[in-house]
Scaffold this motif. Structure first.
Motif, PDB file in Angstrom:
ATOM      1  N   LEU A 149      16.693  13.208 -39.287  1.00 53.14           N
ATOM      2  CA  LEU A 149      15.693  13.904 -38.515  1.00 53.14           C
ATOM      3  C   LEU A 149      14.978  13.111 -37.410  1.00 53.14           C
ATOM      4  O   LEU A 149      14.814  11.790 -37.409  1.00 53.14           O
ATOM      5  CB  LEU A 149      14.465  14.380 -39.454  1.00 53.14           C
ATOM      6  N   ASN A 150      14.423  13.926 -36.286  1.00 50.75           N
ATOM      7  CA  ASN A 150      13.784  12.980 -35.090  1.00 50.75           C
ATOM      8  C   ASN A 150      12.368  13.423 -35.180  1.00 50.75           C
ATOM      9  O   ASN A 150      12.045  14.682 -35.160  1.00 50.75           O
ATOM     10  CB  ASN A 150      14.341  13.474 -34.041  1.00 50.75           C
ATOM     11  N   ALA A 151      11.431  12.276 -35.321  1.00 51.67           N
ATOM     12  CA  ALA A 151       9.948  12.576 -35.396  1.00 51.67           C
ATOM     13  C   ALA A 151       9.524  13.520 -34.018  1.00 51.67           C
ATOM     14  O   ALA A 151       8.552  14.342 -34.181  1.00 51.67           O
ATOM     15  CB  ALA A 151       9.419  11.144 -35.125  1.00 51.67           C
ATOM     16  N   PHE A 152      10.408  13.450 -32.790  1.00 51.79           N
ATOM     17  CA  PHE A 152      10.035  14.026 -31.883  1.00 51.79           C
ATOM     18  C   PHE A 152       9.840  15.888 -32.185  1.00 51.79           C
ATOM     19  O   PHE A 152       9.041  16.305 -31.544  1.00 51.79           O
ATOM     20  CB  PHE A 152      10.852  13.989 -30.722  1.00 51.79           C
ATOM     21  N   LYS A 164      14.687   8.552 -34.559  1.00 55.65           N
ATOM     22  CA  LYS A 164      15.490   9.304 -35.541  1.00 55.65           C
ATOM     23  C   LYS A 164      15.216   8.462 -36.685  1.00 55.65           C
ATOM     24  O   LYS A 164      15.548   7.255 -36.841  1.00 55.65           O
ATOM     25  CB  LYS A 164      16.916   9.358 -34.904  1.00 55.65           C
ATOM     26  N   ARG A 165      15.329   9.141 -37.828  1.00 53.50           N
ATOM     27  CA  ARG A 165      15.251   8.603 -39.185  1.00 53.50           C
ATOM     28  C   ARG A 165      16.097   9.238 -40.307  1.00 53.50           C
ATOM     29  O   ARG A 165      16.201  10.375 -39.986  1.00 53.50           O
ATOM     30  CB  ARG A 165      13.841   8.597 -39.660  1.00 53.50           C
ATOM     31  N   PHE A 167      12.877  22.291 -42.568  1.00 51.64           N
ATOM     32  CA  PHE A 167      11.735  21.760 -42.056  1.00 51.64           C
ATOM     33  C   PHE A 167      11.594  22.641 -40.648  1.00 51.64           C
ATOM     34  O   PHE A 167      12.644  22.769 -39.862  1.00 51.64           O
ATOM     35  CB  PHE A 167      11.864  20.361 -41.644  1.00 51.64           C
ATOM     36  N   LYS A 168      10.536  23.286 -40.536  1.00 55.97           N
ATOM     37  CA  LYS A 168      10.352  23.873 -39.179  1.00 55.97           C
ATOM     38  C   LYS A 168       9.921  22.920 -38.063  1.00 55.97           C
ATOM     39  O   LYS A 168       8.975  22.321 -38.180  1.00 55.97           O
ATOM     40  CB  LYS A 168       9.209  24.778 -39.255  1.00 55.97           C
ATOM     41  N   THR A 169      10.796  22.712 -37.103  1.00 56.31           N
ATOM     42  CA  THR A 169      10.731  21.860 -35.998  1.00 56.31           C
ATOM     43  C   THR A 169       9.992  22.297 -34.555  1.00 56.31           C
ATOM     44  O   THR A 169      10.001  23.958 -34.783  1.00 56.31           O
ATOM     45  CB  THR A 169      11.813  21.379 -35.564  1.00 56.31           C
ATOM     46  N   ILE A 170       9.622  21.945 -33.823  1.00 52.98           N
ATOM     47  CA  ILE A 170       8.944  22.406 -32.694  1.00 52.98           C
ATOM     48  C   ILE A 170       9.436  22.097 -31.527  1.00 52.98           C
ATOM     49  O   ILE A 170      10.256  21.230 -31.255  1.00 52.98           O
ATOM     50  CB  ILE A 170       7.349  21.986 -32.695  1.00 52.98           C
ATOM     51  N   CYS A 171       9.341  22.984 -30.193  1.00 53.08           N
ATOM     52  CA  CYS A 171       9.612  22.396 -28.900  1.00 53.08           C
ATOM     53  C   CYS A 171       8.438  21.681 -28.241  1.00 53.08           C
ATOM     54  O   CYS A 171       7.472  22.117 -27.884  1.00 53.08           O
ATOM     55  CB  CYS A 171       9.766  23.751 -28.252  1.00 53.08           C
ATOM     56  N   ILE A 194       6.651  17.054 -43.475  1.00 51.58           N
ATOM     57  CA  ILE A 194       7.315  16.736 -44.547  1.00 51.58           C
ATOM     58  C   ILE A 194       6.880  17.259 -45.691  1.00 51.58           C
ATOM     59  O   ILE A 194       7.439  17.786 -46.638  1.00 51.58           O
ATOM     60  CB  ILE A 194       8.150  15.513 -44.309  1.00 51.58           C
ATOM     61  N   ALA A 195       5.741  16.590 -45.906  1.00 52.34           N
ATOM     62  CA  ALA A 195       4.880  16.512 -47.275  1.00 52.34           C
ATOM     63  C   ALA A 195       4.463  18.237 -47.415  1.00 52.34           C
ATOM     64  O   ALA A 195       4.736  18.734 -48.651  1.00 52.34           O
ATOM     65  CB  ALA A 195       3.819  15.731 -46.980  1.00 52.34           C
TER      66      ALA A 195
END
Length: 408
Positions: free
Chosen positions: A190-193, A202-203, A220-224, A399-400
């Motif tokens: 996953l990328n914190a960005f 990236k982690r 996980f719902k990621t964003i633009c 994440i939590a």
């Protein structure tokens, strides 16, 4: 729902879980300075809950010292910070302390990841003859906590290099080991960005859940993410190399991004740890050259630095020793505690490396997060080390929240 944070560091991962509504039972950390940071953050949360933030702000301003701040906090709350290295020799005493803290309650989650340097690409270059580095086996100690407390879920964070370290041996061993102690295990890079953090970080996030649970790896719902470094730094006053004032004044009002992410809150009346290290004339000249080249789209390399300025004779390894923080900052690392060459402030008007507060913002720590040292009021080196090793709280929170939703 409660949790234990292992290898807690400065508490970036824990901060996200607290904001998501989880309750910390214990933070286990070997670094004394980081433990003071954890205690100070517990003090913040307690004073926030009891509507006594004036006391905390008095500490940030330097009107009271750390001992005085802690005197306002029920002493038993600090028992949750266990300043002991996790090891086969120490685990028994750690278990005893956690057992007292949790009482008759169970443990819902265990979070945290062992020190990542031994698995990282940089770490492997430095430790290429140390494949038996004991840090690479700390996951075994992590597993002993799983065996004892049997949490519903655990979150194990580490660097992407874990998958390839020693030809993938440790990655395979870790997953097999966790499965053998009764957990279904999956992982994703996953990328914190993608979680709103302004950093390309990236982690590897390994998540395990008990075999008896109806659970799966969260989606996980990621964003633009359209925000950039300028959105992080716009309200911070300019600095000269070596400026080290206890407090500063914000240059402008807060911004939509800083308010939305709660990196800067309305109640933040003082800016702390906006301090930067001093630099010698040669380094400053290299920084200036690096910023000029970056403006032309050129990344400076150690072998392209003029001989009259170059401070490192090695022109074949670590060519990106000097690096400018761009529109999307590159991965924050603990090496920033040793020097600022890899995190040069991108401005011809401020020739320096980034400040402690700028580094903390890149990691999405709120401005009211204070990084302690072993001595009173902390120090720059300890703060940089803690920030470089941390999990971004903003990523941790998302994440939590997803894990919590899936468990309820």
């Amino acid at each position: 729902m409660n949790y234990i944070d292992l290898f807690a560091g400065a508490g970036g991962l824990s901060e996200g879980f607290i904001k998501a509504g989880f309750t910390p039972v214990a933070h286990v950390e070997s670094d004394k300075a980081a433990c003071y940071t954890l205690k100070t953050r517990l003090a913040y949360h307690y004073l926030c809950k009891t509507r006594k933030l004036k006391i905390y702000n008095s500490y940030l301003k330097g009107d009271i010292n750390r001992e005085q701040l802690y005197s306002y906090i029920p002493s038993h709350l600090f028992d949750a910070v266990i300043n002991t290295p996790i090891s086969a020799d120490n685990n028994k005493s750690i278990f005893e302390k956690i057992d007292l803290l949790k009482g008759d309650n169970g443990i819902d989650l265990i979070i945290g990841g062992p020190p990542c340097q031994a698995y990282s690409n940089i770490g492997r270059a430095a430790l290429k003859h140390k494949t038996s580095d004991p840090r690479k086996k700390l996951y075994v100690e992590y597993g002993k906590f799983l065996t004892r407390y049997k949490p519903k879920v655990f979150v194990f964070e580490n660097v992407p290099g874990l998958k390839s370290s020693d030809n993938g041996m440790h990655y395979k061993d870790i997953k097999d080991y966790f499965r053998n102690v009764g957990y279904i295990v999956e992982d994703k890079l996953l990328n914190a960005f993608d979680f709103g953090v302004i950093q390309d970080r990236k982690r590897l996030i390994i998540i395990g859940w008990r075999e008896d649970l109806d659970f799966s790896y969260p989606k996980f719902k990621t964003i633009c993410n359209t925000f950039r470094t300028s959105d992080l730094f716009i309200d911070l006053p300019p600095l000269k190399p070596g400026e080290s004032q206890r407090t500063n004044t914000y240059k402008t009002n807060t911004t939509p991004f800083l308010s939305k992410t709660k990196i800067r809150c309305k109640k933040d009346i003082v800016l702390t740890q906006h301090i930067t290290r001093p630099h010698n004339d040669k380094d400053l000249a290299i920084y200036k050259l690096a910023v000029e080249q970056y403006g032309k789209g050129i990344l400076i390399k150690n072998n392209t630095i003029p001989d009259s300025l170059r401070t490192q004779n090695n022109t074949t390894d670590f060519l990106d020793r000097f690096k400018v923080v761009g529109d999307i900052p590159h991965t924050m690392i603990a090496h920033i505690a040793k020097d600022g060459h890899h995190f040069i402030y991108n401005s011809e008007n401020q020739t320096r490396s980034i400040s402690v507060r700028e580094a903390a913002r890149i990691q999405s720590f709120p401005d009211n997060y204070y990084f302690e040292g072993e001595l009173e009021y902390g120090n720059r080196t300890a703060a940089f080390r803690q920030i470089g090793n941390a999990v971004p709280p903003l990523m941790a929170e998302k994440i939590a929240k997803t894990i919590k939703k899936n468990l309820l």
